[in-house]
Design a protein around this motif. Sequence first.
Motif, mmCIF file in Angstrom:
data_model
loop_
_atom_site.group_PDB
_atom_site.id
_atom_site.type_symbol
_atom_site.label_atom_id
_atom_site.label_comp_id
_atom_site.label_asym_id
_atom_site.label_seq_id
_atom_site.Cartn_x
_atom_site.Cartn_y
_atom_site.Cartn_z
ATOM 1 N N TYR A 1 -3.760 3.306 12.184
ATOM 2 C CA TYR A 1 -3.931 4.250 13.285
ATOM 3 C C TYR A 1 -2.545 4.740 13.691
ATOM 4 O O TYR A 1 -1.679 3.935 14.075
ATOM 5 N N SER B 1 -6.131 8.528 11.738
ATOM 6 C CA SER B 1 -6.233 7.235 11.064
ATOM 7 C C SER B 1 -6.194 7.471 9.556
ATOM 8 O O SER B 1 -6.644 8.517 9.069
ATOM 9 N N SER C 1 -6.412 0.346 -0.597
ATOM 10 C CA SER C 1 -5.643 -0.401 0.403
ATOM 11 C C SER C 1 -6.561 -1.212 1.316
ATOM 12 O O SER C 1 -7.655 -0.744 1.673
ATOM 13 N N SER D 1 0.819 -1.231 0.000
ATOM 14 C CA SER D 1 0.000 0.000 0.000
ATOM 15 C C SER D 1 0.845 1.268 0.000
ATOM 16 O O SER D 1 0.762 2.108 0.910
ATOM 17 N N SER E 1 -7.579 -6.370 8.331
ATOM 18 C CA SER E 1 -7.978 -5.409 7.307
ATOM 19 C C SER E 1 -8.776 -4.264 7.922
ATOM 20 O O SER E 1 -9.161 -4.303 9.097
ATOM 21 N N LYS E 2 -9.067 -3.267 7.104
ATOM 22 C CA LYS E 2 -9.833 -2.110 7.562
ATOM 23 C C LYS E 2 -11.269 -2.486 7.899
ATOM 24 O O LYS E 2 -11.983 -1.710 8.553
ATOM 25 N N LYS F 1 -6.845 5.597 5.667
ATOM 26 C CA LYS F 1 -7.335 4.491 4.860
ATOM 27 C C LYS F 1 -7.636 5.009 3.460
ATOM 28 O O LYS F 1 -7.781 6.219 3.232
ATOM 29 N N SER F 2 -7.733 4.081 2.519
ATOM 30 C CA SER F 2 -8.070 4.445 1.140
ATOM 31 C C SER F 2 -8.800 3.285 0.496
ATOM 32 O O SER F 2 -8.731 2.137 0.974
ATOM 33 N N LEU G 1 -0.924 4.749 0.446
ATOM 34 C CA LEU G 1 -1.423 5.004 1.796
ATOM 35 C C LEU G 1 -0.282 5.429 2.719
ATOM 36 O O LEU G 1 -0.421 6.387 3.498
ATOM 37 N N ALA H 1 -2.612 -1.486 13.006
ATOM 38 C CA ALA H 1 -3.698 -1.870 12.107
ATOM 39 C C ALA H 1 -5.025 -1.958 12.852
ATOM 40 O O ALA H 1 -6.071 -2.140 12.223
ATOM 41 N N TRP I 1 -5.803 -1.845 4.341
ATOM 42 C CA TRP I 1 -5.474 -1.476 5.714
ATOM 43 C C TRP I 1 -6.145 -0.173 6.138
ATOM 44 O O TRP I 1 -6.429 0.702 5.320
ATOM 45 N N LYS I 2 -6.336 -0.066 7.440
ATOM 46 C CA LYS I 2 -6.627 1.213 8.080
ATOM 47 C C LYS I 2 -5.565 1.377 9.157
ATOM 48 O O LYS I 2 -5.473 0.563 10.088
#
Length: 563
Positions: free
Chosen positions: A558, A547, A553, A411, A503-504, A549-550, A414, A531, A555-556
């Motif tokens: 933090y 935080s 990606s 990612s 994952s997010k 995210k996109s 991100l 994560a 992931w989110k």
Amino acid sequence: MWSIIFTNFTKYKFILIACLIIIGYLMPYYLLGENTHIRVHDNLDSNIVWYKMLAESGKIFSMLYTEFPNVINGLPRSSLPSGLDAMVWLYVLFGPFTAYVINQTIMRFVAFFGMYLLLKTTIIPQVKSSWISVGVALAFSMLPFWPSGALSIAGLPLALHIFLTIRRHGVRAPKLYWVILLLYPFFSSFILTFVFFLSLIGILWLVDWIRSKHINLPFFLAIFFMSLLYLIKNYLVIYSMFINSGFTSHRNELNLGHKDLQGTLQLFLDNFMEGHTHDMDLHYWIILPVIGLAILAAAYYKLKPKWLVGCLLANVALSLIYAFWYWEGLRVLKDNFMVANTFNFSRIHFLHPLFWYLCFALALAILWKHLKFGKSLAVVLIIAQCVLLFQLNEENKYEKVGTPTFKEFYSTELFQEIEEYIGKDQSDYRVVSVAMHPTIAQYNGFYTLDTYNTSYPLSYKKKFRKVIAPELEENPTLENYYDTWGSRAYMFVSEIGKHYLFSKNSDKVIQQLDINTDALKELGGDYVFSALPINNHQKIGLTFKKSFKSAQSPWKIYLYKIT
């Protein structure tokens, strides 16, 4: 002209069809590019980043005292691959993903042609049809080889074929074979497979010498020069082992091997039946029953399948050695001889795929020649094994498992956003990752205090342990994992165990993160990438910043500042 083309096609049609199937197997890499799903374990989480880091460092041929400041405040040069490793130069010339695809392509075709030549000329020359030699070679070429091993496993059949040819024909062996043999050390690992392979070939040469009283100089020189090139390639390891390491490796305190006899025998059985994640050969469903059927047929027709039985017993021996390396009874040896502890002799099991597929070919040859419907049965079994393996290409396998693609895993866009938000040069601060692999941050240029490396300073392992000590105390499994092995210096969290892919869309929350923030600050820690949200971040001296995210990606992230 057309008659010549038709004649050649008829002669080599099986090989051409097999090559087309291999191209089909590889096609996801070429069509999807970085959107391909590939292996995470010992791949995306480690080796790919190691090669990238070294390729971009400008320190490829630097000596032991050189350190890489972007990992653990100074990762020793010897912790990364040799500058003479061909994989490093693929990364230099083509970049990570393209280098990965080139390596996959080389592995598959070398595996195919190597196994084909070995079977056709030495193992089953009496079987005139190409079905078995091409079919088994095709199956072998589609095995889920450990990617960073390059030709360490995939290249074994070709290496064996070349050695046996030189043994048989001496200086009359094709000159190309000598060239290939001398290139092998740069495309494969000595400590992974070839230290064991060359030892076995050396024993074969010694037995020949004792029996015939003839030294067979070309055969000896082939073994000698290949071994010498491996030693030259691994100059950093040799220098650190026998001259001056510059640091005490965390491997000096490896404490693996606590299984009782029952546990050891269970490990033997598991390895013999199911293999190992790094050398998967998928022999359980088809190959093993075929071997059993062939042995029964041999007994019925009063045959002596000594090569089949020999290869099968070799697999038994490999699994026994693998299992007993973890037996508690060997602790005395490991505690008194450092090399027995730091060098993983159980890796001899990486020879399994070679012997299992030799067994497969030898068993099929018996069925082909002696059973009434043996030819048809052999064809069906070959097709079945190939279908099984074809559907296990990386894209199919890991897409179904649900792991990220190459592009998603790292990612880059991100993490570029995170870098821009922090607003400082990446060398001016240090980060750690929670609930995610630190190689993601490393790939994106961040300087990390956590890492995954097969060798790094023991002193750093002890310093880093102070950071995660409270979490280790709450989870005996993680404590044992870190203390007895420790190659993953991760920000372990007792609540989530050894899980690093959240994952997010995950609703998991870290309720109570128990880390020694003061010890983390002493190492130079400035930020935490997590994560998962950390509920008690304020109590442990972390300030939540933002935080990220996109849509592209999984992931989110933090971002927490260590205060």
